[in-house]
Motif scaffolding. Structure first.
Motif, mmCIF file in Angstrom:
data_model
loop_
_atom_site.group_PDB
_atom_site.id
_atom_site.type_symbol
_atom_site.label_atom_id
_atom_site.label_comp_id
_atom_site.label_asym_id
_atom_site.label_seq_id
_atom_site.Cartn_x
_atom_site.Cartn_y
_atom_site.Cartn_z
ATOM 1 N N GLU A 177 0.903 -1.249 -0.153
ATOM 2 C CA GLU A 177 -0.644 0.016 0.199
ATOM 3 C C GLU A 177 0.731 1.291 -0.094
ATOM 4 O OE1 GLU A 177 -2.559 -2.813 2.550
ATOM 5 O OE2 GLU A 177 0.074 -2.353 1.803
ATOM 6 N N THR A 178 0.384 2.198 -0.449
ATOM 7 C CA THR A 178 0.883 3.322 -0.305
ATOM 8 C C THR A 178 0.343 4.365 1.407
ATOM 9 O OG1 THR A 178 -0.815 4.415 -1.639
ATOM 10 C CG2 THR A 178 1.454 4.133 -2.880
ATOM 11 N N VAL A 179 1.066 5.018 1.816
ATOM 12 C CA VAL A 179 0.227 5.883 2.992
ATOM 13 C C VAL A 179 1.317 6.709 3.649
ATOM 14 C CG1 VAL A 179 0.830 5.477 5.506
ATOM 15 C CG2 VAL A 179 0.716 3.559 4.168
ATOM 16 N N ALA A 193 4.812 1.071 8.994
ATOM 17 C CA ALA A 193 4.351 0.645 8.449
ATOM 18 C C ALA A 193 5.384 0.808 6.942
ATOM 19 C CB ALA A 193 4.091 2.654 7.490
ATOM 20 N N ALA A 194 6.649 1.420 6.846
ATOM 21 C CA ALA A 194 8.061 0.657 5.713
ATOM 22 C C ALA A 194 8.024 -0.725 6.519
ATOM 23 C CB ALA A 194 8.656 1.447 6.019
ATOM 24 N N VAL A 199 4.393 0.424 0.151
ATOM 25 C CA VAL A 199 5.553 0.458 -0.838
ATOM 26 C C VAL A 199 5.719 2.216 -0.814
ATOM 27 C CG1 VAL A 199 4.923 -1.460 -1.995
ATOM 28 C CG2 VAL A 199 3.742 0.599 -2.563
ATOM 29 N N LYS A 200 5.136 2.935 -0.362
ATOM 30 C CA LYS A 200 5.648 4.375 -0.218
ATOM 31 C C LYS A 200 4.624 5.326 0.422
ATOM 32 C CE LYS A 200 4.597 8.426 -3.060
ATOM 33 N NZ LYS A 200 4.253 9.201 -4.092
ATOM 34 N N ILE A 201 5.133 5.751 1.520
ATOM 35 C CA ILE A 201 4.752 6.220 3.045
ATOM 36 C C ILE A 201 5.507 7.469 2.675
ATOM 37 C CG2 ILE A 201 5.141 6.165 5.782
ATOM 38 C CD1 ILE A 201 6.725 3.324 3.917
ATOM 39 N N THR A 202 4.695 9.007 3.149
ATOM 40 C CA THR A 202 5.143 10.604 3.196
ATOM 41 C C THR A 202 4.270 10.513 5.029
ATOM 42 O OG1 THR A 202 4.135 10.204 0.858
ATOM 43 C CG2 THR A 202 4.768 12.652 2.335
ATOM 44 N N GLY A 203 5.321 11.450 5.072
ATOM 45 C CA GLY A 203 5.113 11.665 6.804
ATOM 46 C C GLY A 203 5.168 13.392 6.512
#
Length: 316
Positions: A177-179, A193-194, A199-203
Motif C-alpha cells: 500500500e501507499t500511506v 508502515a515501512a 511501498v510508499k510512505i509520506t510523513g
C-alpha cells in the motif's frame, strides 16, 4: 550551560496534550513520568518488560517535563505554558489535568542522557517492538523492530495513543500500500508502515522541528528509507492519494482533518485515526459521517480510542 526546567503536573489522559504544549513552545523533547506506565505495559503482555521494583516511578497522576535554555524570555514562556495548561479542562480533560506548573534552573549534568536508564525495548503489538537506538536487541521470528530515540519527541510507543495507532495499522496494512502519516511527529507510524511492507510512505507535519526529529529516527531504520517527509498543514498542502491515511493527533486537530480525507484517499482505502479521548468519540464519528465515512473498527486502551473508517459508499 544551565537549563530552565518546566514540569507540568497532570493526569495520564492529558500527557499527550501537555507534551504538545511544551513542544509547541520550543522544547526539543519531553520527559514523562506516568503512574499508569506499568498498567499500559503489563495489561498488554505476559512478559515483564520493566522491573518496576528497581525503577523509581510515580504512584498517582503524571508529570511532563521539558528543558529550555535560560534567557530573559523564561518568565513569558512559563506564563504562556500556564495559560495553555489551564485551558485543558475546556478541551474535555478533567480539572486535575491543569495541575501545577513548576520551574527550576539546573546545571548541565548530563540530564539529556540520564533518562535512558528508564527505556527498554517494548513489544507494542504482536509483530512490532520499539527499541531505543543505543540498545542491542535481537528480534525473534516475525518480529519487526523500530529503533527510536525516545528523548527526541513525543510518540515513542509507550503511550496508549501510539500503541492503538500501531495496532490498527498492523491489522489494516497487508503490504504494497501507499500511506500518508499526518502529523508524523517522531516518525514512528511511518517507520512501522515501512517495516510492514508499505511501498510508499509520506510523513507530513506543520512543525519543521518535528520533521527533523522524524528524519533522525528514519535514518535509524534502514527499511524506512522509502519514507518521504513533507511540510504540510494537515493535508491542505499535500497533493496525491494513498491507500491508508494515518493520524495520531488530538481530536481538536482530527476534526478539521476529516473533511480533507476524501480528496486524498484512494478507492477502497482506509483511514486510521487515534489520539481520541473517550468523550470525543461521538464528535469524531459524527464528523466522519458528515464527510461520507463510516467507522468500521474501534480499538480502545482505557480512556483512549482509535478507529478505522472507510467511505460509506464503498461498504455497500
Amino acid at each position: 550551560m544551565n537549563w530552565f526546567k518546566v514540569t507540568v503536573e497532570t493526569t495520564t489522559e492529558a500527557v499527550a496534550a501537555v507534551s504538545e504544549i511544551l513542544l509547541a513552545n520550543g522544547a526539543n523533547g519531553v520527559e514523562v513520568a506516568d503512574a499508569a506506565d506499568t498498567t499500559h505495559i503489563k495489561a498488554r503482555f505476559k512478559d515483564q518488560i520493566y522491573d518496576w521494583q528497581d525503577i523509581p516511578h510515580r504512584h498517582t497522576g503524571a508529570a511532563v517535563t521539558a528543558y529550555y535554555p535560560v534567557n530573559s524570555n523564561n518568565v513569558a514562556l512559563v506564563a504562556k505554558i500556564r495559560q495553555q495548561v489551564t485551558q485543558l479542562p475546556a478541551a474535555g480533560f478533567s480539572p486535575d489535568a491543569a495541575g501545577i506548573v513548576d520551574t527550576a534552573v539546573i546545571a548541565d549534568e548530563d540530564w539529556s542522557v540520564n533518562w535512558r536508564q528508564y527505556y527498554h525495548p517494548v513489544r507494542v503489538t504482536r509483530f512490532l517492538t520499539v527499541v531505543p537506538e543505543w540498545t542491542q536487541y535481537k528480534p525473534g521470528q516475525d518480529e519487526h523492530i523500530i529503533r527510536m530515540n525516545p528523548g527526541e519527541a513525543f510518540g515513542t510507543g509507550t503511550h496508549p495513543t501510539t500503541q492503538i495507532a500501531l495496532a490498527l495499522l498492523e491489522q489494516t496494512l497487508r503490504g504494497g500500500e501507499t500511506v500518508i502519516d499526518v502529523g508524523t511527529g517522531s516518525g514512528i507510524l511511518s517507520i512501522a508502515a515501512a517495516e510492514m511492507g508499505a511501498v510508499k510512505i509520506t510523513g507530513t507535519d506543520v512543525d519543521e522541528r518535528a520533521l527533523a526529529v522524524a528524519r533522525k529516527n528514519i535514518q535509524l531504520n534502514p527499511a524506512a528509507a522509502k519514507v518521504q517527509l513533507q511540510t504540510a498543514n494537515l493535508l491542505a498542502d499535500f497533493a496525491g492519494r494513498a491507500d491508508i491515511i494515518l493520524a495520531n493527533i488530538l481530536t481538536e486537530v482530527l476534526v478539521p482533518l476529516i473533511p480533507q480525507l476524501d480528496a486524498h484517499l484512494a478507492a477502497n482505502g482506509a483511514v486510521i485515526l487515534a489520539g481520541i479521548y473517550k468523550d470525543k468519540m461521538d464528535v469524531i464519528a459524527q464528523s466522519l459521517k458528515a464527510s461520507g465515512f463510516a467507522v468500521t473498527q474501534v480499538l480502545t486502551d482505557q480512556e483512549w480510542f482509535g478507529v478505522v473508517a472507510k467511505r460509506e459508499s464503498e461498504l455497500q
